[in-house]
Design a protein around this motif. Sequence first.
Motif, mmCIF file in Angstrom:
data_model
loop_
_atom_site.group_PDB
_atom_site.id
_atom_site.type_symbol
_atom_site.label_atom_id
_atom_site.label_comp_id
_atom_site.label_asym_id
_atom_site.label_seq_id
_atom_site.Cartn_x
_atom_site.Cartn_y
_atom_site.Cartn_z
ATOM 1 N N VAL A 117 0.860 -1.188 0.000
ATOM 2 C CA VAL A 117 0.000 0.000 0.000
ATOM 3 C C VAL A 117 0.896 1.238 0.000
ATOM 4 O O VAL A 117 1.850 1.326 0.769
ATOM 5 C CB VAL A 117 -0.927 0.015 1.231
ATOM 6 C CG1 VAL A 117 -1.732 1.309 1.299
ATOM 7 C CG2 VAL A 117 -1.845 -1.192 1.233
ATOM 8 N N ASN A 118 0.608 2.190 -0.877
ATOM 9 C CA ASN A 118 1.363 3.446 -0.919
ATOM 10 C C ASN A 118 0.856 4.377 0.174
ATOM 11 O O ASN A 118 -0.352 4.582 0.313
ATOM 12 C CB ASN A 118 1.210 4.127 -2.276
ATOM 13 C CG ASN A 118 1.890 3.359 -3.375
ATOM 14 O OD1 ASN A 118 3.016 2.900 -3.206
ATOM 15 N ND2 ASN A 118 1.226 3.196 -4.485
ATOM 16 N N GLY A 170 0.472 16.621 -0.461
ATOM 17 C CA GLY A 170 1.078 17.885 -0.825
ATOM 18 C C GLY A 170 2.597 17.858 -0.887
ATOM 19 O O GLY A 170 3.223 18.886 -1.086
ATOM 20 N N THR A 171 3.190 16.680 -0.695
ATOM 21 C CA THR A 171 4.643 16.546 -0.762
ATOM 22 C C THR A 171 5.005 15.353 -1.636
ATOM 23 O O THR A 171 4.125 14.657 -2.135
ATOM 24 C CB THR A 171 5.259 16.321 0.637
ATOM 25 O OG1 THR A 171 4.907 15.009 1.097
ATOM 26 C CG2 THR A 171 4.795 17.362 1.633
ATOM 27 N N THR A 172 6.290 15.130 -1.762
ATOM 28 C CA THR A 172 6.761 13.939 -2.477
ATOM 29 C C THR A 172 7.236 12.867 -1.497
ATOM 30 O O THR A 172 7.821 11.874 -1.904
ATOM 31 C CB THR A 172 7.915 14.297 -3.435
ATOM 32 O OG1 THR A 172 8.972 14.894 -2.675
ATOM 33 C CG2 THR A 172 7.448 15.251 -4.515
ATOM 34 N N LYS A 173 7.000 13.080 -0.204
ATOM 35 C CA LYS A 173 7.403 12.104 0.806
ATOM 36 C C LYS A 173 6.422 10.949 0.828
ATOM 37 O O LYS A 173 5.210 11.157 0.868
ATOM 38 C CB LYS A 173 7.456 12.744 2.197
ATOM 39 C CG LYS A 173 8.544 13.756 2.355
ATOM 40 C CD LYS A 173 8.572 14.282 3.763
ATOM 41 C CE LYS A 173 9.648 15.327 3.926
ATOM 42 N NZ LYS A 173 9.754 15.772 5.300
ATOM 43 N N ILE A 213 6.781 6.571 8.383
ATOM 44 C CA ILE A 213 6.986 7.755 7.550
ATOM 45 C C ILE A 213 7.279 8.948 8.448
ATOM 46 O O ILE A 213 6.707 9.072 9.535
ATOM 47 C CB ILE A 213 5.754 8.015 6.635
ATOM 48 C CG1 ILE A 213 6.045 9.123 5.635
ATOM 49 C CG2 ILE A 213 4.509 8.278 7.436
ATOM 50 C CD1 ILE A 213 4.990 9.270 4.549
ATOM 51 N N GLN A 214 8.198 9.801 7.987
ATOM 52 C CA GLN A 214 8.548 11.026 8.701
ATOM 53 C C GLN A 214 7.598 12.142 8.264
ATOM 54 O O GLN A 214 7.423 12.366 7.067
ATOM 55 C CB GLN A 214 9.982 11.440 8.368
ATOM 56 C CG GLN A 214 11.033 10.485 8.835
ATOM 57 C CD GLN A 214 11.344 10.642 10.308
ATOM 58 O OE1 GLN A 214 11.259 11.742 10.848
ATOM 59 N NE2 GLN A 214 11.689 9.561 10.955
ATOM 60 N N GLY A 263 0.029 16.555 9.345
ATOM 61 C CA GLY A 263 -0.237 16.473 7.923
ATOM 62 C C GLY A 263 -1.288 15.416 7.652
ATOM 63 O O GLY A 263 -1.793 14.773 8.571
ATOM 64 N N ILE A 264 -1.605 15.229 6.394
ATOM 65 C CA ILE A 264 -2.599 14.245 5.982
ATOM 66 C C ILE A 264 -1.886 13.118 5.253
ATOM 67 O O ILE A 264 -1.104 13.360 4.333
ATOM 68 C CB ILE A 264 -3.657 14.884 5.069
ATOM 69 C CG1 ILE A 264 -4.419 15.965 5.836
ATOM 70 C CG2 ILE A 264 -4.609 13.830 4.514
ATOM 71 C CD1 ILE A 264 -5.357 16.784 4.973
#
Length: 84
Positions: A42-43, A48-51, A63-64, A70-71
């Motif tokens: 699962v991704n 709103g970011t590329t992280k 994940i950082q 954030g969402i």
Amino acid sequence: MKTKIMILATLFFLLQAFTFPETRTITGVVTSAEDGSPLPGVNVLLKGTTKGTATDAKGKYAIQIPSGGGILVFSFIGLQTKEV
């Protein structure tokens, strides 16, 4: 001597203003709503970011994110995308 100390102190305080924002690590397990089994691959993206990252074979992820929050967007082929 006092002038050198004042210059060094000023530089120190200016550098403090340019530090990177703190982050925190969010961890979790993605499971199927139908039977509770873990979902590998699962991704997981920070909106709103590329992280991003993907879940491992046991459905676990880490994940950082910025300390402000954030969402997270969870997507998987064939299933509905979910924002949390």
